[in-house]
Design a protein around this motif. Structure first.
Motif, PDB file in Angstrom:
ATOM      1  N   ASP A   1       6.933  19.259   1.880  1.00  0.00           N
ATOM      2  CA  ASP A   1       8.099  19.739   2.625  1.00  0.00           C
ATOM      3  C   ASP A   1       8.079  19.201   4.039  1.00  0.00           C
ATOM      4  N   SER A   2       9.257  18.816   4.524  1.00  0.00           N
ATOM      5  CA  SER A   2       9.368  18.220   5.850  1.00  0.00           C
ATOM      6  C   SER A   2       9.739  19.275   6.891  1.00  0.00           C
ATOM      7  N   GLY A   3       9.208  19.065   8.088  1.00  0.00           N
ATOM      8  CA  GLY A   3       9.536  19.949   9.205  1.00  0.00           C
ATOM      9  C   GLY A   3      10.643  19.381  10.056  1.00  0.00           C
ATOM     10  N   ARG A   4      11.223  18.271   9.627  1.00  0.00           N
ATOM     11  CA  ARG A   4      12.272  17.633  10.428  1.00  0.00           C
ATOM     12  C   ARG A   4      13.606  17.686   9.684  1.00  0.00           C
TER      13      ARG A   4
ATOM     14  N   THR B   1      10.227  10.660   6.032  1.00  0.00           N
ATOM     15  CA  THR B   1      11.622  10.573   5.568  1.00  0.00           C
ATOM     16  C   THR B   1      11.934   9.159   5.091  1.00  0.00           C
ATOM     17  N   ASP B   2      13.051   9.041   4.408  1.00  0.00           N
ATOM     18  CA  ASP B   2      13.494   7.714   3.958  1.00  0.00           C
ATOM     19  C   ASP B   2      13.734   6.800   5.159  1.00  0.00           C
ATOM     20  N   ASP B   3      14.289   7.367   6.222  1.00  0.00           N
ATOM     21  CA  ASP B   3      14.534   6.566   7.412  1.00  0.00           C
ATOM     22  C   ASP B   3      13.217   6.091   8.040  1.00  0.00           C
ATOM     23  N   ASP B   4      12.237   6.961   8.045  1.00  0.00           N
ATOM     24  CA  ASP B   4      10.920   6.585   8.596  1.00  0.00           C
ATOM     25  C   ASP B   4      10.336   5.417   7.804  1.00  0.00           C
ATOM     26  N   ARG B   5      10.400   5.541   6.496  1.00  0.00           N
ATOM     27  CA  ARG B   5       9.792   4.518   5.648  1.00  0.00           C
ATOM     28  C   ARG B   5      10.547   3.197   5.691  1.00  0.00           C
ATOM     29  N   ALA B   6      11.801   3.257   6.087  1.00  0.00           N
ATOM     30  CA  ALA B   6      12.612   2.033   6.133  1.00  0.00           C
ATOM     31  C   ALA B   6      12.410   1.255   7.433  1.00  0.00           C
ATOM     32  N   ARG B   7      11.820   1.883   8.411  1.00  0.00           N
ATOM     33  CA  ARG B   7      11.615   1.201   9.695  1.00  0.00           C
ATOM     34  C   ARG B   7      10.568   0.110   9.549  1.00  0.00           C
ATOM     35  N   VAL B   8      10.908  -1.084   9.934  1.00  0.00           N
ATOM     36  CA  VAL B   8       9.976  -2.209   9.840  1.00  0.00           C
ATOM     37  C   VAL B   8       9.130  -2.257  11.115  1.00  0.00           C
ATOM     38  N   THR B   9       7.856  -2.050  10.958  1.00  0.00           N
ATOM     39  CA  THR B   9       6.910  -2.152  12.074  1.00  0.00           C
ATOM     40  C   THR B   9       5.687  -2.933  11.581  1.00  0.00           C
ATOM     41  N   PRO B  10       4.844  -3.407  12.490  1.00  0.00           N
ATOM     42  CA  PRO B  10       3.620  -4.111  12.059  1.00  0.00           C
ATOM     43  C   PRO B  10       2.618  -3.195  11.372  1.00  0.00           C
ATOM     44  N   TRP B  11       2.963  -1.900  11.237  1.00  0.00           N
ATOM     45  CA  TRP B  11       2.019  -0.951  10.633  1.00  0.00           C
ATOM     46  C   TRP B  11       2.580  -0.301   9.367  1.00  0.00           C
ATOM     47  N   ASN B  12       3.875  -0.313   9.176  1.00  0.00           N
ATOM     48  CA  ASN B  12       4.502   0.388   8.062  1.00  0.00           C
ATOM     49  C   ASN B  12       4.246  -0.366   6.750  1.00  0.00           C
ATOM     50  N   THR B  13       3.358   0.175   5.909  1.00  0.00           N
ATOM     51  CA  THR B  13       2.994  -0.517   4.666  1.00  0.00           C
ATOM     52  C   THR B  13       4.002  -0.267   3.544  1.00  0.00           C
ATOM     53  N   TYR B  14       5.074   0.477   3.815  1.00  0.00           N
ATOM     54  CA  TYR B  14       6.203   0.528   2.881  1.00  0.00           C
ATOM     55  C   TYR B  14       7.077  -0.693   3.080  1.00  0.00           C
TER      56      TYR B  14
ATOM     57  N   LEU C   1       0.824  -1.209   0.000  1.00  0.00           N
ATOM     58  CA  LEU C   1       0.000   0.000   0.000  1.00  0.00           C
ATOM     59  C   LEU C   1       0.856   1.256   0.000  1.00  0.00           C
ATOM     60  N   GLN C   2       1.953   1.257   0.751  1.00  0.00           N
ATOM     61  CA  GLN C   2       2.889   2.385   0.793  1.00  0.00           C
ATOM     62  C   GLN C   2       2.172   3.708   1.146  1.00  0.00           C
ATOM     63  N   PHE C   3       1.488   3.682   2.293  1.00  0.00           N
ATOM     64  CA  PHE C   3       0.797   4.870   2.776  1.00  0.00           C
ATOM     65  C   PHE C   3       1.651   5.536   3.857  1.00  0.00           C
ATOM     66  N   ASP C   4       1.896   6.831   3.712  1.00  0.00           N
ATOM     67  CA  ASP C   4       2.665   7.555   4.718  1.00  0.00           C
ATOM     68  C   ASP C   4       1.951   7.573   6.076  1.00  0.00           C
ATOM     69  N   SER C   5       0.636   7.503   6.057  1.00  0.00           N
ATOM     70  CA  SER C   5      -0.112   7.515   7.321  1.00  0.00           C
ATOM     71  C   SER C   5       0.226   6.303   8.176  1.00  0.00           C
ATOM     72  N   THR C   6       0.558   5.176   7.531  1.00  0.00           N
ATOM     73  CA  THR C   6       0.924   3.981   8.302  1.00  0.00           C
ATOM     74  C   THR C   6       2.329   4.097   8.867  1.00  0.00           C
ATOM     75  N   VAL C   7       3.173   4.859   8.216  1.00  0.00           N
ATOM     76  CA  VAL C   7       4.510   5.128   8.746  1.00  0.00           C
ATOM     77  C   VAL C   7       4.390   6.039   9.972  1.00  0.00           C
ATOM     78  N   ASN C   8       3.594   7.065   9.838  1.00  0.00           N
ATOM     79  CA  ASN C   8       3.408   8.031  10.918  1.00  0.00           C
ATOM     80  C   ASN C   8       2.782   7.413  12.168  1.00  0.00           C
ATOM     81  N   TYR C   9       2.007   6.356  11.988  1.00  0.00           N
ATOM     82  CA  TYR C   9       1.246   5.816  13.113  1.00  0.00           C
ATOM     83  C   TYR C   9       2.114   5.460  14.311  1.00  0.00           C
ATOM     84  N   SER C  10       3.269   4.904  14.074  1.00  0.00           N
ATOM     85  CA  SER C  10       4.126   4.478  15.182  1.00  0.00           C
ATOM     86  C   SER C  10       5.133   5.544  15.589  1.00  0.00           C
ATOM     87  N   LEU C  11       5.004   6.749  15.003  1.00  0.00           N
ATOM     88  CA  LEU C  11       5.903   7.853  15.356  1.00  0.00           C
ATOM     89  C   LEU C  11       5.212   8.791  16.346  1.00  0.00           C
TER      90      LEU C  11
END
Length: 436
Positions: A433-436, A356-369, A338-348
């Motif tokens: 644009d990122s705020g981080r 970020t690339d680092d965020d998307r690379a993190r393996v979690t049970p929610w990260n659909t990337y 699915l590759q949804f950014d909202s699923t990456v953000n969920y565990s942050l």
């Protein structure tokens, strides 16, 4: 002169007499008992005496009946007067001011009398009649009282109790869960603003007691209760039970199971009781949409529908919800992540539209990337509109979408090359644009 004389020789006139001259005299006979020819005078006398006795008895019965009727009328009148006086005249009432507050519940459809009875039972008012009288005297105010939980001082005057019930600060145990809200707090990377989680909102709504002795069910207590393995005690519905049992992070196992809505709960209950009230009510709300059967058309279980609906809630504006739902269904059908950014953000703890690339690379049970399929749980409380969008998604072959500006304009496509071009538009608008 003409006339008739009694043939019995009594010499008394029995009819009328007419004189032929200018003077006319009419004499009516007095009523007499006519004795049958075969009856002796003694028998006739006995008959007259019997008739007299019957007449006297008839008079007595009539007088008695009249007396009973009068008593009945007086009794009804006395009862009516007593009822009226109880309702409208002075009733037992406290002078006030009241003491320590207690929590009372007003149910849907309750009358002023029923509310008064509840208040009297809790010793808020001295009598239900006093509260009824106060409500009658101020009918506009009693109509403002809504079902729910309230804290009201004991031994208040009936008028003060009514005023307290319509004061907004007296309402307790009312939590408003907005669509897209999560169980736990998060902050915005761009603004730093804190977005309170559902557990924190429940804590605020649970506070009762006087200002100097206030007690609340804390967010930590709710989180601990929500992580319990006793899912039945938490009100988890049967259609979600097996999925919830397999959630890897127990602190998140109730995510999405508290629906976006306004909820009343008893703030004096335990954390588990409070959560059960909200989860059970939410299950009923979800089931009313057809969640138990709608998934057959898109190949999803009821719990998976809820998970997908939470993604739609976080990714789409209302007008685009059914299209985003179709993208989810289409990608799942071809086993495309699915590759949804909202699923990456969920565990942050800190979130933003861009990841970020680092965020998307993190393996979690929610990260659909980082994995195919749906997240382990919903990522928020979806609206009913988002759930209905997944239950009946728009028709289309779209596999990609991106929001290209701050106004929320979103482009959908089946072509990956077109999608890349749309991403460029989004980058040019500054939305990524990122705020981080």
């Amino acid at each position: 002169m003409s006339g008739r004389w009694d043939e019995g020789g009594s010499g008394r006139p029995t009819g009328s007499f007419d004189f032929d001259n200018d003077e006319t005299m009419v004499m009516r006979a007095l009523p007499q008992t006519i004795e049958p020819p075969h009856m002796s005078r003694a028998e006739a006398r006995k008959q007259r005496e019997a008739q007299s006795k019957r007449a006297k008895r008839g008079k007595k019965v009539g007088v008695l009946a009249l007396l009973v009727l009068v008593i009945a009328v007086l009794g009804v009148g006395a009862y009516g007067a007593t009822w009226y006086m109880n309702r409208t005249q002075a009733a037992a009432d406290y002078a006030g001011p009241g003491g320590a507050p207690v929590v009372i519940q007003i149910l849907p459809g309750e009358t002023a009398s029923e509310i008064g009875a509840t208040l009297a039972e809790k010793d808020v008012v001295a009598s239900s009649a006093a509260f009824y009288n106060a409500a009658v005297s101020n009918s506009a105010e009693i109509q403002k009282v809504q079902p729910g939980f309230y804290q009201v001082p004991v031994q208040s005057s009936a008028a003060d109790a009514l005023d307290t019930l319509v004061a907004p600060e007296s309402r307790v145990g009312l939590v408003v869960v907005a669509a897209g809200r999560q169980l736990h707090d998060s902050s915005d990377a761009q603004t730093g603003a804190l977005k309170k989680g559902i557990y924190n909102l429940i804590e605020e709504a649970s506070c009762v007691g006087s200002a100097s002795a206030q007690t609340c069910v804390t967010a930590d207590e709710l989180n601990t209760a929500g992580a319990s393995s006793d899912l039945a005690a938490l009100g988890v519905p049967s259609w979600a039970m097996s999925s919830v049992q397999g959630v890897p992070d127990k602190d998140r196992q109730l995510e999405g199971l508290i629906a976006a809505s306004s909820w009343d709960f008893d703030p004096t209950g335990t954390p588990t009781e409070i959560l059960r009230t909200l989860v059970q009510g939410s299950a009923e709300k979800y089931e009313s949409t057809g969640i138990l059967t709608a998934g057959s058309g898109v190949g999803l279980s009821p719990y998976q529908l809820l998970v997908a609906a939470s993604l739609v809630e976080r990714e789409a504006l209302p007008d685009d919800m059914s299209k985003v739902a179709r993208v989810i269904v289409n990608r799942l059908a071809v086993d495309q992540p699915l590759q949804f950014d909202s699923t990456v953000n969920y565990s942050l703890d800190t979130t933003e539209v861009a990841t970020t690339d680092d965020d998307r690379a993190r393996v979690t049970p929610w990260n659909t990337y980082a994995m195919p399929g749906l997240p382990a749980t919903p990522i928020a409380s979806p609206s009913i509109e988002a759930l209905q969008a997944v239950e009946s998604p728009a028709l289309g072959d779209w596999l990609y979408f991106v929001t290209i500006n701050m106004q929320g304009e979103t482009l959908f496509t089946h072509s990956y090359d077109e999608h890349l071009a749309n991403i460029v538009l989004a980058q040019e608008s500054g939305i990524l644009d990122s705020g981080r």
